[in-house]
Write a protein that holds these residues in place. Structure first.
Motif, short mmCIF file in Angstrom:
data_model
loop_
_atom_site.label_atom_id
_atom_site.label_comp_id
_atom_site.label_asym_id
_atom_site.label_seq_id
_atom_site.Cartn_x
_atom_site.Cartn_y
_atom_site.Cartn_z
N LYS A 19 0.83 -1.21 0.00
CA LYS A 19 0.00 0.00 0.00
C LYS A 19 0.87 1.26 0.00
N ASN A 20 1.93 1.24 0.78
CA ASN A 20 2.86 2.37 0.84
C ASN A 20 3.52 2.58 -0.52
N LEU A 22 2.32 1.72 -3.43
CA LEU A 22 1.29 2.21 -4.34
C LEU A 22 1.07 3.71 -4.16
N GLU A 23 1.01 4.17 -2.93
CA GLU A 23 0.82 5.60 -2.66
C GLU A 23 2.01 6.42 -3.15
N SER A 25 3.93 5.66 -5.64
CA SER A 25 3.83 5.68 -7.11
C SER A 25 2.80 6.72 -7.56
N ARG A 26 1.68 6.83 -6.85
CA ARG A 26 0.66 7.83 -7.19
C ARG A 26 1.21 9.25 -7.05
N VAL A 27 1.95 9.50 -5.99
CA VAL A 27 2.53 10.83 -5.76
C VAL A 27 3.53 11.16 -6.86
N HIS A 30 1.64 11.99 -10.05
CA HIS A 30 1.03 13.32 -9.95
C HIS A 30 2.08 14.42 -10.16
#
Length: 162
Positions: A19-20, A22-23, A25-27, A30
């Motif tokens: 989960k960490n 994945l987050e 990667s999203r940042v 962005h």
């Protein structure tokens, strides 16, 4: 990633790690997208300016009035002796620029126009220092005093009949 997950705690730890990741990667995505947008911004502005030149906004009373005004000023005034091509192209571009500008800034333009009208129509307040004295017959009686009687008789001797 661990090769084997043997206990429930190992599974929970792996799940939290994923989960960490994945987050993160999203940042990163962005941040990359915002960087690309800032690099493309001058091109967007250029395309916006060109589209203002070539696109006619939707028809409305204000846009029709601006179009007629620009046509009168340019075609019949400034470009009256120009060739047919400038008389065809220049008013078209000027009309599109003016109507798009008004369409985008109509709120601030309306506000400024109303402020200007208010300033022009507002009358300054004048303070009257002197009061004209009313004749004795027109002055209201003071409390506690009787009203004054005025003689309204006509002196017939001064009147002459012809």
């Amino acid at each position: 990633m661990k090769a084997k997950l043997e206990t429930l705690d190992d599974l929970r730890a792996e799940r939290a790690r994923l989960k960490n990741q994945l987050e993160l990667s999203r940042v990163k995505m962005h941040n990359n997208i915002t960087a690309i947008k800032t690099e493309i911004n001058p091109a967007r502005q250029a395309v916006g300016a060109i589209s203002d030149l070539l696109t006619t906004p939707r028809k409305g009373l204000l846009n029709v009035g601006v179009g007629i005004g620009v046509d009168l000023i340019l075609r019949r005034g400034l470009l009256a002796r120009a060739g047919w091509l400038p008389r065809l192209v220049v008013p078209f571009i000027a009309r599109n620029i003016a109507t798009n500008f008004i369409q985008k800034n109509k709120a601030s333009l309306l506000e400024n126009a109303l402020i200007w009208v208010k300033k022009k129509t507002e009358k300054p307040v004048k303070v009257q220092v002197e009061q004209k004295l009313l004749p004795a017959a027109m002055t209201p009686p003071v409390e506690g005093q009787k009203p004054k009687r005025v003689n309204h008789r006509i002196d017939h001797s001064k009147l002459s009949v012809n």
